[in-house]
Every structure is written in structure tokens, then in C-alpha cells.
Scaffold this active site. Structure first.
Site, short mmCIF file in Angstrom:
data_model
loop_
_atom_site.label_atom_id
_atom_site.label_comp_id
_atom_site.label_asym_id
_atom_site.label_seq_id
_atom_site.Cartn_x
_atom_site.Cartn_y
_atom_site.Cartn_z
N THR A 155 -10.30 -5.87 2.87
CA THR A 155 -11.18 -5.47 3.97
C THR A 155 -12.29 -6.48 4.20
O THR A 155 -12.68 -6.74 5.34
CB THR A 155 -11.79 -4.08 3.67
N SER A 183 -5.68 -8.09 -3.33
CA SER A 183 -4.60 -8.43 -4.27
C SER A 183 -3.33 -8.88 -3.56
O SER A 183 -2.68 -9.84 -3.97
CB SER A 183 -4.30 -7.24 -5.17
N ASP A 232 -2.03 -1.75 -3.94
CA ASP A 232 -2.51 -3.13 -4.05
C ASP A 232 -1.48 -4.06 -4.67
O ASP A 232 -1.72 -5.27 -4.75
CB ASP A 232 -3.79 -3.18 -4.89
N ASP A 238 -0.51 -0.05 1.98
CA ASP A 238 -1.91 -0.45 2.00
C ASP A 238 -2.24 -0.86 3.44
O ASP A 238 -1.79 -1.90 3.91
CB ASP A 238 -2.17 -1.63 1.05
N ASP A 242 -8.17 0.62 9.72
CA ASP A 242 -7.58 1.24 8.52
C ASP A 242 -6.80 2.51 8.88
O ASP A 242 -5.63 2.65 8.52
CB ASP A 242 -8.67 1.61 7.51
N ASP A 285 -5.32 -4.58 3.12
CA ASP A 285 -5.70 -5.07 1.80
C ASP A 285 -6.56 -6.32 2.00
O ASP A 285 -6.10 -7.31 2.56
CB ASP A 285 -4.46 -5.42 0.98
#
Length: 410
Positions: free
Chosen positions: A182, A322, A351, A177, A94, A180
Site C-alpha cells: 500500500t 512481500s 502476502d 491480496d 483496496d 500488496d
């Protein structure tokens, strides 16, 4: 004056960490093992933001490679997940992705701010800073220049909550993001997750890039059991959408063999042509049940494509997050993505932004449940959340009209 077409070079950084490979070794490793080939599927003359898109594609490809390399530490040789409660790989991925993309687009467009999910506060308090710096250094395009810890932390915070105050006027900024989905990142080798990057100009999304390293060469299964347990041939794709130029996909460059022809590898995407609601393939949020949606008044949901009747709809369960569902709709593999806005949940802009432009350019629609376009400037200070009335509806034009009618009467 085109404020986006500014460029500066990243400053020379002489620092060399004693515990990392030498600059020449890392440079050689990058040259031999990872070359980004960010060609575009349309001519520069047709794309106003072609320089921004080229930089975004390059950055997302590098970020996807970082995710793939970090994720390998999650699994044993037989595919079992190791250390299920250890979030170290997720943390490194991340923060590494956010730092890497911030650095890559920032060196060409330093005046454009970024809205992103992470800030460095947690990372600074952990013992993972060096791991993140190592991963970013290996994937960055700074040649022999060594990134310092401060550079990586600053790059992360460029997208953080307090990095920039926008005000009420239309703004230009990146939306990122880092990962997206995880849960898809940690769940299994073939579970889908997405790196998503978009550019907003004066309140409108003008380009979006989504990288999905675990995309399957064949369509994801409609069966939950088969999706989770069957081996898949993974190819990994990158999807791009540019205002007025359509939506396109190709295989991630680092997943191609050295002999693969890439000059004509882009494929144009379009949403599906389904117009009957009961024949549509639906995606919904992993955190909401079908019964919580107004469409449940008219149809039951099933995940079994082999046994479905006119009173049921097919609910796909092949992806997390998403953006992955936007990717499914834009590519025509899903017909609908529907999301309910709950009072306790904040809907984050990252998202949706990259997925919105890709669906739009593939011929689809993205609105709230009243048919209004999503307002990215409702958060006038930070541009970090959106407030769609009822929820979000993503689909093709024919289904969109029919679904809005059902939602309003449900």
C-alpha cells in the site's frame, strides 16, 4: 469429479442507480476503453487449471486497471502527491479490487471460497460505498447488468474473516491480496505495488497471478536515490505461474496500444543463477533492518551497487510489500527475498501464496529458515496466516542451500 470446473451465470440485476451513467454508456465505455485479453502462454491441454487461470488473469487485469484509475486521484499534473493524509484512494482501491475479483471469479466458480484481506465493516460505516460501487461497475464484465450496493458489499465479505470455516481437511480456495504494498500505491508514480491472486487445491498452491501496474520496462535501479527521484518508463506487467507449466510475464493488456501484437507477448521467467552469496541481490521486508537478520553476522548491506566489496551484499530498495519481492525473484531481477518472522507480527497467507507458485515454477525455492515448505493449513479454521519457523527464505536452489547454512550458524 473435478469440483473446480463448475460455472454459473451472475443473476440478472435490474436496479439502476440514478446518479451513475446509464448502463449503455458504461457498457460502451468499457468496450472502447478497456478490453481484457486473457490469453495463456501454454496450451490448455498442459494446464489442468487453465479455466481457473484464465479467469484469474482476466480478474487481476481488471483490478489493475481499477488501481491505475483510482491512483490518478492521488497526484497533480506535475506528479506531486495530493492530500497525503487522505486515505480515500487507498480505501476505494483496496475494497474495489476485492469486490471486483470476488465477483469475476465467483461467477464462474461460485463454490470455491475466498480468503482475502478485507471485509466490508469499515466500508459500511464510511461514505465511500458509492465510490467503490462505481469503480467496480466500470471494470466488471457483467455487460448491461447494474451491480447493486448489496452485491458489492457481499462480494467483499466473501473473502472476509468470518466468511468460511475450513476445518482440518485439505481445502480448495482462492487467496487474494487486493493491494500488496500500500505504501507503494500512495508513495509515487513509479513505486511498485501488486494485486495478487492464487488458487489453493487440497493444501497446495496450483496457480498464481500477480499484476504490477508500475513495473518498469528497464530493471529497477539499485540506487535508492535514483529509484525515488528519476523518471521511469512504466509498462505494467502481469505474472502467472501454473503448476507444471512454468512462470510467465507479459505487459498488462490495457497498457498496450491498439496496434501492439500480443499473440506471442508472453515471456518465460526463471530465477537468476547466482551461487555466491556476496554477489546476490537481496530484498528484505521494509519494516526490518538488515542488522536484525542473521546474515548480518557475515555481511554488511549497501544500496549502492557502484561501491560494493566482498564483505557487503547489495540490498535492493525498489519495491514495497512481500509479493513484489516474490515477483522480483521469480523474474530474476533479485536473487533473494528474506523475511524474519517476529513474535509480534502475524504473517498473512495472502502476502505469500501467489508469489510462492511463481517462484517455484521459475525454478526457485520458498521455505522457512529450516528448509521446510510453508504450511498453508496451519490456521485450520480460516487459512489466514502461516507460521514459518524463523522466517521465510525465497531464492534459487544454489543460494538456498548456502543461505540456510549461514542462517543456522548466524
Amino acid at each position: 469429479m473435478d469440483i473446480l470446473h463448475s460455472a454459473t451465470q451472475f443473476p440478472t440485476i435490474p436496479f439502476l442507480h440514478p446518479h451513475r451513467p446509464s448502463a449503455s454508456v458504461r457498457h460502451l465505455r468499457r468496450c472502447l476503453g478497456f478490453t481484457v485479453r486473457s490469453s495463456l502462454p501454454f496450451s490448455d491441454q498442459n494446464a489442468k487449471y487453465h479455466r481457473e487461470l484464465r479467469a484469474a488473469v482476466d480478474a487481476v487485469e481488471r483490478a489493475c486497471r481499477l488501481c491505475v484509475d483510482v491512483k490518478q486521484s492521488l497526484f497533480s499534473s506535475d506528479g506531486r502527491i495530493l492530500e497525503k493524509n487522505d486515505q480515500t484512494p487507498v480505501t476505494v482501491a483496496d475494497f474495489g479490487v476485492q469486490a471486483l475479483i470476488s465477483l469475476e471469479v465467483g461467477k464462474f466458480f461460485p463454490s470455491i471460497p475466498m480468503v482475502a484481506e478485507e471485509d466490508s465493516a469499515f466500508l459500511r460505516s464510511s461514505n465511500l460505498v458509492n465510490s467503490v460501487v462505481d469503480e467496480v461497475t466500470d471494470k466488471a464484465s457483467f455487460g448491461d447488468k447494474q451491480l447493486m450496493e448489496a452485491d458489492v458489499l457481499e462480494a467483499i465479505d466473501r473473502g472476509g474473516k468470518d466468511a468460511f470455516s475450513f476445518g482440518r481437511k485439505p481445502a480448495t480456495y482462492w487467496v487474494l491480496d487486493p493491494i500488496d504494498g500500500t505504501r507503494g500505491f500512495v508513495r509515487g508514480r513509479d513505486a511498485l505495488y501488486v494485486v495478487g491472486l492464487a488458487l489453493v487445491v487440497e493444501g497446495e498452491v496450483v496457480l498464481g497471478v500477480m499484476g504490477c501496474p508500475n513495473w518498469q520496462k528497464d530493471k529497477p535501479s539499485n540506487s535508492v536515490t535514483e529509484t525515488l527521484n528519476s523518471p521511469k518508463t512504466l509498462s505494467g506487467i502481469i505474472m502467472v505461474g501454473h503448476v507444471g507449466c512454468g512462470t510467465w510475464t507479459k505487459q498488462l493488456s490495457f497498457m498496450l496500444s491498439s496496434t501492439t501484437e500480443i499473440s506471442n507477448s508472453w515471456t518465460r521467467c526463471s530465477v537468476d543463477r547466482c551461487w555466491l552469496v556476496h554477489e546476490a541481490r537481496f530484498c528484505s521486508s521494509d519494516s526490518q533492518t538488515w542488522e536484525s537478520l542473521p546474515l548480518s553476522t557475515f555481511f554488511d548491506a549497501t544500496t549502492d551497487a557502484e561501491n560494493i566489496n566482498d564483505k557487503q551484499i547489495l540490498l535492493l530498495s525498489a519495491c514495497c510489500g512481500s509479493l513484489c519481492k516474490y515477483l522480483m525473484v521469480a523474474s530474476g531481477w533479485a536473487s533473494v527475498f528474506i523475511l524474519r518472522a517476529r513474535a509480534q507480527t502475524i504473517i498473512k497467507v495472502w502476502d505469500h501464496a501467489a508469489g510462492m507458485i511463481c517462484v517455484h515454477e521459475a525454478g526457485g525455492k520458498v521455505t522457512d529458515w529450516r528448509g521446510n515448505e510453508l504450511d498453508l493449513s496451519v490456521d485450520q479454521v480460516e487459512r489466514r496466516f502461516i507460521c514459518p519457523t524463523g522466517g521465510v527464505l525465497v531464492t534459487n536452489s544454489s543460494l538456498h542451500t548456502n543461505l540456510l547454512e549461514l542462517i543456522s550458524s548466524g
